[in-house]
Design a protein around this motif. Structure first.
Motif, short mmCIF file in Angstrom:
data_model
loop_
_atom_site.label_atom_id
_atom_site.label_comp_id
_atom_site.label_asym_id
_atom_site.label_seq_id
_atom_site.Cartn_x
_atom_site.Cartn_y
_atom_site.Cartn_z
N ALA A 1 0.65 -1.51 -0.17
CA ALA A 1 0.35 -0.08 -0.45
C ALA A 1 1.18 1.40 -0.38
CB ALA A 1 -0.83 -0.22 1.08
N VAL A 2 0.18 2.64 -0.13
CA VAL A 2 1.01 3.60 -0.05
C VAL A 2 -0.40 4.71 0.06
CG1 VAL A 2 1.58 5.97 -1.47
CG2 VAL A 2 2.13 3.14 -1.97
N ARG A 3 0.56 5.19 1.71
CA ARG A 3 -0.35 5.25 2.93
C ARG A 3 -0.51 7.18 2.26
NH1 ARG A 3 -0.19 7.45 8.31
NH2 ARG A 3 2.03 5.79 8.34
N THR A 4 -1.98 7.91 1.95
CA THR A 4 -1.30 9.53 1.49
C THR A 4 -2.36 10.22 2.75
OG1 THR A 4 -3.07 9.19 0.43
CG2 THR A 4 -1.09 9.24 -0.52
N VAL A 5 -1.79 11.30 3.51
CA VAL A 5 -1.94 11.76 4.33
C VAL A 5 -2.37 13.54 4.21
CG1 VAL A 5 -1.53 12.57 6.64
CG2 VAL A 5 -0.53 10.91 6.65
N LEU A 6 -3.89 13.41 3.86
CA LEU A 6 -3.72 15.41 3.66
C LEU A 6 -3.80 16.08 4.26
CD1 LEU A 6 -7.86 15.02 2.35
CD2 LEU A 6 -5.98 15.09 0.87
N ALA A 7 -3.36 17.32 3.71
CA ALA A 7 -2.97 18.06 4.49
C ALA A 7 -4.07 19.00 5.97
CB ALA A 7 -2.61 19.77 3.63
N ALA A 8 -4.10 19.70 7.38
CA ALA A 8 -4.83 19.91 7.51
C ALA A 8 -6.14 21.31 6.78
CB ALA A 8 -4.67 20.79 8.40
N GLY A 9 -7.01 20.75 6.62
CA GLY A 9 -7.96 21.64 6.16
C GLY A 9 -8.41 21.39 4.88
N ARG A 10 -8.16 20.11 4.57
CA ARG A 10 -8.36 19.21 3.65
C ARG A 10 -9.68 18.50 3.06
NH1 ARG A 10 -6.44 22.07 -1.90
NH2 ARG A 10 -4.66 22.69 -1.52
N GLU A 11 -10.21 18.01 2.06
CA GLU A 11 -11.02 16.54 2.23
C GLU A 11 -11.00 15.88 1.24
OE1 GLU A 11 -14.92 18.53 2.52
OE2 GLU A 11 -15.27 19.64 4.47
N TRP A 12 -11.00 15.04 1.51
CA TRP A 12 -11.09 13.36 0.59
C TRP A 12 -11.99 14.30 -0.33
CZ3 TRP A 12 -7.01 11.16 -0.49
CH2 TRP A 12 -5.95 11.10 0.30
N ARG A 13 -13.59 14.41 -0.41
CA ARG A 13 -14.52 14.19 -1.52
C ARG A 13 -13.95 15.65 -2.17
NH1 ARG A 13 -19.84 13.44 0.65
NH2 ARG A 13 -20.28 12.49 2.42
N ALA A 14 -13.49 16.61 -2.36
CA ALA A 14 -13.12 17.59 -2.65
C ALA A 14 -10.98 17.32 -3.34
CB ALA A 14 -12.47 19.32 -2.01
N ASP A 15 -10.49 16.39 -3.12
CA ASP A 15 -8.84 16.63 -2.92
C ASP A 15 -8.53 14.91 -3.75
OD1 ASP A 15 -8.28 18.75 -2.82
OD2 ASP A 15 -8.67 18.45 -1.16
N GLY A 16 -10.10 13.82 -3.11
CA GLY A 16 -9.49 12.62 -3.37
C GLY A 16 -9.14 12.08 -5.04
N ALA A 17 -10.08 12.51 -5.91
CA ALA A 17 -9.58 12.46 -7.50
C ALA A 17 -7.68 12.91 -7.39
CB ALA A 17 -10.60 13.12 -8.43
N VAL A 18 -7.95 13.80 -7.66
CA VAL A 18 -6.80 14.64 -7.56
C VAL A 18 -5.50 14.16 -6.91
CG1 VAL A 18 -4.93 16.63 -7.31
CG2 VAL A 18 -7.33 17.40 -8.09
N VAL A 19 -5.42 13.32 -5.70
CA VAL A 19 -4.48 12.44 -5.40
C VAL A 19 -4.48 11.63 -6.17
CG1 VAL A 19 -4.07 11.25 -2.94
CG2 VAL A 19 -4.60 13.45 -2.92
#
Length: 196
Positions: free
Chosen positions: A59-77
């Motif tokens: 696996a590759v574990r990714t951690v969003l920066a504070a204030g970010r949300e997976w709904r908004a940024d998941g596709a880009v990641v």
């Protein structure tokens, strides 16, 4: 560039900013925080969208920066990670990493998961003794130390699970703790009294 690597997201319980992206074992030849990632991920880290990237055995574990949300940024990641995984030469392990790190991480993951729980449910334990080249040495203790089924547990459960996470595994060896000796012969661990 190589072919696309299949991946799918898995939530990390209790960590809403983290996602483990499950990838085929062996996709990257190291574990831990990388010293260098391909440009597609480096850009996401530099822009402050991602706070951290950590490589695990499968696996590759990714951690969003504070204030970010997976709904908004998941596709880009996801897109950035797919592009980065197609460029395995763009990844570099942290200084001091060695080939045994992948095996150590795989063993720890297996022992922390279902296989370790199975062994503990029988009053036993299995510990990692050493990793050398592509070989793992472990030691049973507790009720598993002298159990006749421990060889089956070692190969059918433990070795199979480790190999799934670390395909480079060549062999699993075990240190056996000698059985306690009592005077006279034993049958199933019970002293046998000789008739006179």
């Amino acid at each position: 560039m190589t072919a696309a690597v299949a991946l799918h997201p898995e939530a990390v319980p209790g960590a809403p900013l983290e996602v483990r992206w499950i990838v085929p074992a062996g996709s990257l030849p190291f574990v831990g925080a990388p010293a260098r990632v391909p440009e597609a991920l480096a850009t996401l880290l530099e822009r402050g969208l991602l706070a951290e990237v950590v490589v695990e055995p499968a696996a590759v574990r990714t951690v969003l920066a504070a204030g970010r949300e997976w709904r908004a940024d998941g596709a880009v990641v996801r897109a950035g990670l797919e592009t980065a995984l197609a460029d395995p030469d763009g990844w570099a392990p942290a200084t001091g990493a060695d080939a045994g790190d992948v095996l150590r991480a795989a063993v720890q993951e297996v022992l922390a998961g279902d296989v370790g729980a199975y062994i503990r449910s029988h009053g036993g334990a299995l510990e990692l003794v050493e990793v050398e080249d592509a070989r793992v040495r472990v030691r049973f203790s507790g009720t598993c130390a002298h159990c006749p089924a421990s060889d089956e547990t070692l190969t059918d459960r433990f070795e199979t699970a480790v190999r799934a996470l670390a395909p480079a595994l060549e062999a699993v060896d075990t240190d056996r703790v000698p059985a306690p000796r009592a005077d006279g012969p034993r049958f199933l661990g019970i002293p046998v009294r000789r008739r006179r």
